[in-house]
Motif scaffolding. Sequence first.
Motif, mmCIF file in Angstrom:
data_model
loop_
_atom_site.group_PDB
_atom_site.id
_atom_site.type_symbol
_atom_site.label_atom_id
_atom_site.label_comp_id
_atom_site.label_asym_id
_atom_site.label_seq_id
_atom_site.Cartn_x
_atom_site.Cartn_y
_atom_site.Cartn_z
ATOM 1 N N ASN A 181 1.630 -1.103 0.104
ATOM 2 C CA ASN A 181 -0.195 0.062 -0.053
ATOM 3 C C ASN A 181 0.821 1.558 0.106
ATOM 4 O OD1 ASN A 181 -1.349 2.568 0.536
ATOM 5 N ND2 ASN A 181 -2.678 0.587 2.243
ATOM 6 N N PRO A 182 0.753 2.397 -0.771
ATOM 7 C CA PRO A 182 1.620 3.001 -1.522
ATOM 8 C C PRO A 182 1.636 4.336 -0.085
ATOM 9 C CG PRO A 182 0.260 3.772 -3.130
ATOM 10 C CD PRO A 182 0.175 1.860 -1.897
ATOM 11 N N ILE A 183 0.123 4.103 0.461
ATOM 12 C CA ILE A 183 0.269 5.247 1.621
ATOM 13 C C ILE A 183 1.293 5.047 2.731
ATOM 14 C CG2 ILE A 183 -1.789 6.205 3.368
ATOM 15 C CD1 ILE A 183 -3.459 5.575 1.770
ATOM 16 N N PHE A 184 1.504 3.809 2.989
ATOM 17 C CA PHE A 184 2.682 3.577 3.740
ATOM 18 C C PHE A 184 3.723 3.481 4.223
ATOM 19 C CE2 PHE A 184 -2.335 2.667 5.083
ATOM 20 C CZ PHE A 184 -2.224 3.368 7.033
ATOM 21 N N LYS A 185 4.467 3.684 4.836
ATOM 22 C CA LYS A 185 6.679 3.483 4.987
ATOM 23 C C LYS A 185 6.518 1.551 4.055
ATOM 24 C CE LYS A 185 8.826 6.719 7.094
ATOM 25 N NZ LYS A 185 9.605 7.201 6.771
ATOM 26 N N ILE A 186 7.403 1.312 3.322
ATOM 27 C CA ILE A 186 7.753 0.420 2.919
ATOM 28 C C ILE A 186 8.534 -0.557 4.274
ATOM 29 C CG2 ILE A 186 9.349 -1.583 1.883
ATOM 30 C CD1 ILE A 186 6.173 -1.028 -0.078
ATOM 31 N N LYS A 187 8.853 -1.633 4.388
ATOM 32 C CA LYS A 187 9.407 -2.029 5.773
ATOM 33 C C LYS A 187 10.062 -3.041 5.402
ATOM 34 C CE LYS A 187 5.148 -2.476 6.983
ATOM 35 N NZ LYS A 187 4.669 -3.246 8.041
ATOM 36 N N THR A 188 11.942 -2.600 4.993
ATOM 37 C CA THR A 188 13.043 -3.488 4.905
ATOM 38 C C THR A 188 13.644 -4.013 5.638
ATOM 39 O OG1 THR A 188 13.284 -2.032 2.691
ATOM 40 C CG2 THR A 188 15.088 -3.382 2.846
ATOM 41 N N ILE A 189 13.861 -5.377 5.753
ATOM 42 C CA ILE A 189 13.820 -6.399 6.764
ATOM 43 C C ILE A 189 14.894 -6.768 6.100
ATOM 44 C CG2 ILE A 189 13.274 -8.330 8.390
ATOM 45 C CD1 ILE A 189 11.197 -5.151 8.214
ATOM 46 N N ILE A 190 16.440 -7.247 6.622
ATOM 47 C CA ILE A 190 17.156 -7.412 5.873
ATOM 48 C C ILE A 190 17.694 -8.952 7.550
ATOM 49 C CG2 ILE A 190 19.823 -7.281 5.463
ATOM 50 C CD1 ILE A 190 19.110 -4.665 4.379
ATOM 51 N N ALA A 191 18.399 -10.177 6.118
ATOM 52 C CA ALA A 191 19.351 -10.582 7.837
ATOM 53 C C ALA A 191 20.410 -11.127 6.642
ATOM 54 C CB ALA A 191 18.850 -11.711 7.745
ATOM 55 N N HIS A 192 21.481 -11.461 6.832
ATOM 56 C CA HIS A 192 22.753 -12.398 6.422
ATOM 57 C C HIS A 192 22.644 -13.369 6.463
ATOM 58 C CE1 HIS A 192 25.509 -13.166 8.973
ATOM 59 N NE2 HIS A 192 25.746 -12.200 10.137
ATOM 60 N N MET A 200 -1.018 -13.853 3.452
ATOM 61 C CA MET A 200 -1.827 -12.790 4.279
ATOM 62 C C MET A 200 -2.970 -11.746 3.647
ATOM 63 S SD MET A 200 0.040 -10.551 6.149
ATOM 64 C CE MET A 200 -0.224 -8.809 6.952
ATOM 65 N N PRO A 201 -4.323 -11.932 3.360
ATOM 66 C CA PRO A 201 -4.919 -11.607 2.447
ATOM 67 C C PRO A 201 -4.867 -10.022 2.827
ATOM 68 C CG PRO A 201 -6.579 -11.896 4.704
ATOM 69 C CD PRO A 201 -4.957 -12.420 4.641
ATOM 70 N N GLY A 202 -4.852 -8.822 3.741
ATOM 71 C CA GLY A 202 -4.162 -7.236 3.319
ATOM 72 C C GLY A 202 -2.975 -7.350 2.637
ATOM 73 N N PHE A 203 -2.616 -5.794 3.172
ATOM 74 C CA PHE A 203 -1.296 -6.369 2.992
ATOM 75 C C PHE A 203 -0.263 -5.302 3.971
ATOM 76 C CE2 PHE A 203 -3.130 -2.087 4.545
ATOM 77 C CZ PHE A 203 -2.388 -0.897 4.945
ATOM 78 N N HIS A 204 1.319 -5.322 3.499
ATOM 79 C CA HIS A 204 1.630 -6.144 4.671
ATOM 80 C C HIS A 204 2.959 -4.899 4.289
ATOM 81 C CE1 HIS A 204 4.796 -8.622 2.631
ATOM 82 N NE2 HIS A 204 3.144 -9.695 2.329
ATOM 83 N N ASN A 205 3.281 -4.402 3.297
ATOM 84 C CA ASN A 205 4.300 -3.509 2.940
ATOM 85 C C ASN A 205 5.836 -3.925 3.348
ATOM 86 O OD1 ASN A 205 2.745 -2.076 2.001
ATOM 87 N ND2 ASN A 205 3.322 0.197 2.825
ATOM 88 N N ILE A 206 6.361 -5.131 3.087
ATOM 89 C CA ILE A 206 7.574 -5.740 3.901
ATOM 90 C C ILE A 206 8.389 -6.113 2.407
ATOM 91 C CG2 ILE A 206 8.591 -7.873 4.171
ATOM 92 C CD1 ILE A 206 7.466 -6.466 6.963
ATOM 93 N N ARG A 207 9.443 -6.170 3.029
ATOM 94 C CA ARG A 207 10.105 -6.489 1.854
ATOM 95 C C ARG A 207 11.109 -7.106 2.176
ATOM 96 N NH1 ARG A 207 12.364 -0.770 -0.021
ATOM 97 N NH2 ARG A 207 11.489 -1.179 -2.095
ATOM 98 N N MET A 208 11.901 -8.455 1.472
ATOM 99 C CA MET A 208 12.195 -9.264 2.136
ATOM 100 C C MET A 208 13.367 -9.105 1.323
ATOM 101 S SD MET A 208 12.001 -12.575 3.945
ATOM 102 C CE MET A 208 10.729 -12.549 5.174
ATOM 103 N N ASP A 240 12.233 3.662 3.616
ATOM 104 C CA ASP A 240 11.855 2.817 3.732
ATOM 105 C C ASP A 240 12.318 3.125 5.460
ATOM 106 O OD1 ASP A 240 11.909 2.033 1.152
ATOM 107 O OD2 ASP A 240 12.454 0.869 1.184
ATOM 108 N N ASP A 241 11.474 2.215 5.992
ATOM 109 C CA ASP A 241 11.732 1.269 7.307
ATOM 110 C C ASP A 241 13.109 0.411 7.025
ATOM 111 O OD1 ASP A 241 10.582 3.700 8.545
ATOM 112 O OD2 ASP A 241 9.214 2.075 10.441
ATOM 113 N N ILE A 242 14.690 0.302 7.950
ATOM 114 C CA ILE A 242 15.164 -0.668 7.357
ATOM 115 C C ILE A 242 15.276 -1.769 8.805
ATOM 116 C CG2 ILE A 242 17.567 -1.741 6.077
ATOM 117 C CD1 ILE A 242 17.196 0.459 4.676
ATOM 118 N N LYS A 259 2.607 0.129 10.913
ATOM 119 C CA LYS A 259 1.677 1.074 9.475
ATOM 120 C C LYS A 259 2.436 2.561 10.165
ATOM 121 C CE LYS A 259 -1.852 -2.049 8.216
ATOM 122 N NZ LYS A 259 -1.550 -3.113 8.975
ATOM 123 N N THR A 260 3.212 2.842 9.056
ATOM 124 C CA THR A 260 3.750 4.630 9.418
ATOM 125 C C THR A 260 3.525 5.271 8.150
ATOM 126 O OG1 THR A 260 5.933 3.990 10.379
ATOM 127 C CG2 THR A 260 5.676 6.224 9.784
#
Length: 265
Positions: free
Chosen positions: A54-65, A95-103, A136-138, A260-261
Amino acid sequence: MYLIPPEFEEFISPDCNRAAFIQNYLKQRNINAPIMPINGKNHIYVKFPLRQYNPIFKIKTIIAHYDRVPDSPGANDNSAAVFMMMQWAEKLSLMPGFHNIRMIFTDGEELGSEGVDQQGAFALAALFKKLGITNDDIFVLDCMGRGNVPIICETSVPSKSSGAFLKNYLALESRAEKIIKKASKGKWYKMATNYSDNAAFLVHGIPACAITMLPSEEIGPDIFPQTWKMLHTKEDNLQHLSPEAFEITGRILDGLAELKTIADS
């Protein structure tokens, strides 16, 4: 009580092709996770359906090496976080809705001992900056498989950082604190650590918050955690992990999905 699945032992076995393992694990669950090669490192990008953004909210980029040092099982560093994120990816995909997660699973973090510019995430962060992905929120998860207290990793921000950067970084850290506090029922801590991929983003002027985990008895002003002594050794194995850490990590991940931010905040 979380039960560490048998597949985890395969993932930490000496001869495991970890990139292929991640891709195959997700493919079996109908999740596409292509290799994203950058400067000789093979990062893995998880592709979720576009309807889950959902473009209204920040993408949350989650990273793990997902890389590890030679001759170490790397159970805590960083297999636990990676495995939990793989399981979480399946949950997110349904998930049926949005989560805005970039993994993203990154390659080459362990090279950071030679300098942050040697980290695999350094070139990734440079690409983010080039593409204008700076809002993003990283969140970086590292060494999440042992202990009962989530830790916000204190990181030195570049001395020439702008006021806007500092404001955004502190806001990001505040969001992380709320999530880990809820996930651990009030137990959390902030301390300096000498590792994680977030440093690569900070030097490019992109706020990024790193989260790790420790046993409560290993936290204190004059204590060097036993958990850290085991990193990069054969002792970083399955026997030294704790199911409670996996449970808390799972709740942190769910908290990140729920976060959601507003995008311009």
